[in-house]
Design an enzyme around this catalytic site. Structure first.
Site, short mmCIF file in Angstrom:
data_model
loop_
_atom_site.label_atom_id
_atom_site.label_comp_id
_atom_site.label_asym_id
_atom_site.label_seq_id
_atom_site.Cartn_x
_atom_site.Cartn_y
_atom_site.Cartn_z
CG ASP A 285 48.51 -126.16 26.31
OD1 ASP A 285 48.00 -125.51 27.26
OD2 ASP A 285 47.85 -126.50 25.32
C1 BGC Z 1 44.83 -125.05 26.45
C2 BGC Z 1 45.52 -123.72 26.20
C3 BGC Z 1 45.21 -122.77 27.31
C4 BGC Z 1 45.64 -123.39 28.63
C5 BGC Z 1 45.36 -122.52 29.84
C6 BGC Z 1 45.13 -125.58 27.83
O1 BGC Z 1 44.36 -126.70 28.11
O2 BGC Z 1 45.23 -125.98 25.49
O3 BGC Z 1 45.11 -123.19 24.97
O4 BGC Z 1 45.84 -121.53 27.11
O5 BGC Z 1 44.94 -124.60 28.81
O6 BGC Z 1 44.01 -122.43 30.08
#
Ligand code: BGC
Length: 760
Positions: A228
């Site tokens: 993530d």
């Molecule tokens: C979120 C993800 C997301 C990523 C990119 C993160 O903060 O938890 O679900 O895909 O950011 O935006």
């Protein structure tokens, strides 16, 4: 596709390390001299947030269709429709030159307080797993990858970057990993995104048991694991933990750390090579799809409208809906003009267009007059004048439509909800309007359960419209005027109050840890087991028609676990309009060696029926429908026994039951020891030839111990039950005086014999 092994040999250490860390916020590192292209990823999941500048995290994204969020998608229970949504998102990804869509989000709704529940499908792993599978198949049918996220146990926003979810082994497998396991095995997502949080004390981004042993080895995942955004704390530790790609980039110091670690022997280059291999496989697979061109925005908007309509759940209706013969409709509530159709955070989409509910209602209202007032403010303030205005308007109308949307300051990615309530003004507004207008319909826009008991009594109807996507306004008009018969059912329980919810005593945790103390018992598994009344049960949803169910039939009444069984039931539309019914199959294990939920969803189907029409619905159940995870064997097992197969219109509305006898074909290893209890010895089938004679003998000795030898005196004890929980050795020692050999020898001998006969 070039030969990946040759490429790996040609790559320098620096190139390998760079490939395993993003080049920008949304792209991987290309290696021009070897013809390795970049891979573009984009959020996800209910449409695309394609940021034109790869180095920007947040600027306005390119227009794409904002489909309803997962709560609404899940409430359709329609796997074909979810596949179509996935396909449409895949088409848009291709057009916008996106190789991998960052979704679906597949975490369990452990508590309705989780701020990000709008992005998650359900409190039930089977339903979530099925929906994620079909979403992934849809997207990937377009030559575009997905990123199944957030792996794993990311069930709250509170301290999401750091908190450790303390989850026991069985709960992890049956609840928090199960939906991921289904989707990984059945749909083969190109990538999996690891969660920010820790699982049992280790960051998911460094969790080798999670990412390597479970995901890659046990489930056969062949794609790459991406972090993530910002979830990596120690790049070398995360590579060792089987995390392949760190995002976002660039992160020069992380790349250097990897190079140094390989050079000084702290990181085996074969580990780096494996991550490179996995990334390259997907990079070249993605390169086979030609990006660019356009997508059919009109068609996708129409799809978004039909999905939204099918996902709306009619929670209450005293007959006022569908709206007919009305001359004047009071439309009250800001969200009638400012559609609340998506959630805040990384899934936020720049829609291709937005249906305004008020405008869409007007289109279908014929000659009826529609008048609007705001009802409540955009902020958290309380404005009595808005309520007074609404009351005055409602009095003059035939019907009041109250549009109530949970404000983003109460529900968003990044923070959890403080409570399950609407705002104080919204509750006061509903009460004031229903007091003067008996025909009041409340339309809810929110991402997860809200409490209703404060205000629902005076309403004539309540429609849960969720975060309904950009075409939700049109979908609402379709449902309210009866162009579409609502057919959504809840994929999560609506509790009566927050203190009734399963995780109440353990949420959100503190001191770095959240203990999943409720174990397996989340959602309906908890309410069923405890007999806690709920506002609306899991699987519940109304319709403008009615359905009758025949008694369910099984393809066989006695089966081996590996054979599975098919449940069939005839469903008839007994009303006067066409409709769709969601038939749910729950399994109840009458007796098991470990505690099990009262019932668990193991199959479902959605069927469309004309008035008077009957269709036979057939739903297969496989091995896993009867199995549970046994912490002694560390695997899913079945046990011989009787199962009730419950067919229902909701988890609380079981229409028929069939009984099944199941025989386990598992050849389980012997995990008995001399301190295993008598019930454990009895439960292990291969032990029977050795153990049963000893058991019978011990039983008669025990009977004599506690009664007179000739049976003339009895204290009424249940000797069987008395013995059940005694450890084998203790029981033998108890009878030592009458045994020919020492108890320890006898126990050791029995164990030897059982182990020699047991399957390995
Ligand atoms: C979120 C993800 C997301 C990523 C990119 C993160 O903060 O938890 O679900 O895909 O950011 O935006």
């Amino acid at each position: 596709m070039p030969d990946i092994e040759t490429l790996i040999q040609q790559m320098t250490l620096e190139e390998k390390a760079a490939l395993c860390t993003g080049a920008s916020a949304w792209s991987t590192t290309p290696i021009e001299r070897l013809g390795v292209p970049e891979l573009i990823v984009s959020d996800g999941p209910h449409g695309l947030r394609r940021v034109p500048n790869n180095h920007s995290m947040g600027e306005t994204s390119l227009p794409s269709t904002a489909f309803p969020t997962a709560s609404c998608l899940a409430s359709t229970w329609d796997v074909d429709l979810i596949h179509k949504v996935g396909q449409a998102i895949g088409e848009e990804a291709r057009a916008l030159k996106v190789n991998v869509v960052l979704g679906p989000s597949n975490n369990m709704k452990r508590t309705p307080l989780c701020g990000r529940n709008f992005e998650y499908f359900s409190e039930d792993p089977f339903l979530s797993g099925q929906l994620a599978t079909h979403y992934i198949n849809g997207v990937q049918s377009q030559g575009v990858g997905t990123s199944l996220k957030h792996f794993a146990a990311n069930n709250q926003e509170y301290q999401r970057f750091s908190i450790s979810a303390a989850v026991d082994e069985r709960t992890l497998h049956e609840i928090y990993l199960r939906a991921f396991e289904m989707a990984v095995k059945e749909a083969k997502p190109w990538t999996v995104m690891c969660a920010y949080n820790q699982l049992n004390g280790t960051f998911c981004s460094e969790h080798r048991w999670l990412l390597q042993d479970t995901l890659k080895d046990a489930w056969g995942f062949e794609g790459f694991v991406v972090s993530d955004w910002g979830a990596v704390h120690d790049r070398v530790a995360s590579l060792k933990g089987a995390l392949d790609l760190e995002m976002p980039g660039p992160r020069d110091r992380r790349v250097e750390a990897v190079i140094d670690a390989v050079q000084d022997g702290a990181l085996d280059e074969s580990i780096l090579n494996e991550s490179v291999r996995r990334i390259l496989r997907i990079v070249f697979k993605a390169a086979e799809t030609r990006g660019g061109g356009t997508f059919d925005a009109d068609q996708h908007h129409a799809l978004a409208r039909s999905v939204a309509a099918d996902g709306m759940v009619l929670l209450k209706n005293n007959g006022v809906l569908p709206l007919r013969d009305v001359n004047h409709i009071a439309v009250i509530g800001r969200s009638a003009q400012a559609a609340h159709f998506q959630g805040g955070g990384s899934s936020h989409i720049n829609p291709t267009r937005i249906d305004i509910p008020f405008v869409e209602l007007k289109k279908l209202a014929g000659n009826a007059e529609l008048t609007y007032c705001a009802g409540y403010p955009a902020d958290a303030g309380f404005h009595q004048d808005l309520i007074d205005e609404s009351v005055a308007l409602a009095k003059t109308a035939d019907v009041a439509l109250l549009f109530i949307s949970l404000p983003a300051y109460k529900e968003s990615e990044g923070y959890d909800r403080p409570d399950l309530d609407l705002t104080a003004q919204q509750v006061a507004l509903i009460k004031a309007v229903t007091a003067v207008q008996p025909k009041t319909v409340v339309v809810l826009n929110n991402g997860s359960a809200v409490t209703v008991s404060d205000w629902i009594d005076g309403t004539a109807a309540v429609l849960e419209a969720w975060m309904m996507g950009q075409a939700g306004g049109g979908a609402l008009a379709d449902v309210l005027f009866g162009k579409v018969n609502p057919s959504g059912k809840l994929s999560e329980t609506f509790p009566i109050s927050l203190s009734d919810t399963p995780a109440y005593l353990n949420f959100p945790g503190g001191a770095g840890e959240v203990r999943y103390g409720e174990g397996l018992f989340i959602g309906y598994r908890y309410y069923d087991m405890k007999g806690v009344p709920v506002a609306f049960p899991f699987g519940y949803g109304g319709s403008y028609t009615t359905f009758a169910y025949s008694a369910p039939k099984l393809s066989a009444t006695s089966i081996r676990d590996v054979d599975g069984v098919t449940v069939s039931v005839d469903v008839t539309n007994t009303g006067s309009v066409a409709g769709k019914e969601i038939v749910q199959v729950y399994v109840h294990d009458r007796k098991a060696s470990l505690v099990r939920p009262v019932k668990e969803l193991k199959g479902f189907a959605k069927v469309a029926l004309q008035p008077g029409e009957t269709k036979t619905v057939s739903i297969p159940l496989d091995f896993r429908a009867f199995a549970f995870y046994h912490t002694g064997y560390h695997q899913w097992i079945t046990e011989d026994g009787e199962f009730d197969i419950l067919v229902g219109a909701s988890s609380a509305d079981i229409r028929g039951t069939a009984t099944l006898i199941l025989r386990s074909t598992l050849e389980l290893p012997c995990i008995l020891n001399r301190d295993s209890t008598i019930s454990e010895w009895l439960a292990y089938k291969p032990a029977a030839p050795v153990f049963m004679p000893v058991y019978e003998d011990l039983k008669s000795r025990m009977a004599k111990t506690f009664g007179s030898a000739d049976g003339s005196e009895s204290v009424g004890m249940d000797i069987d039950t008395f013995m059940m929980d005694m450890p084998m050795l203790s029981l033998l020692e108890f009878q030592q005086s009458s045994l020919a050999v020492p108890a320890e020898e006898l126990a050791a001998d029995m164990l030897r014999q059982v182990r020699s006969q047991a399957p390995v």
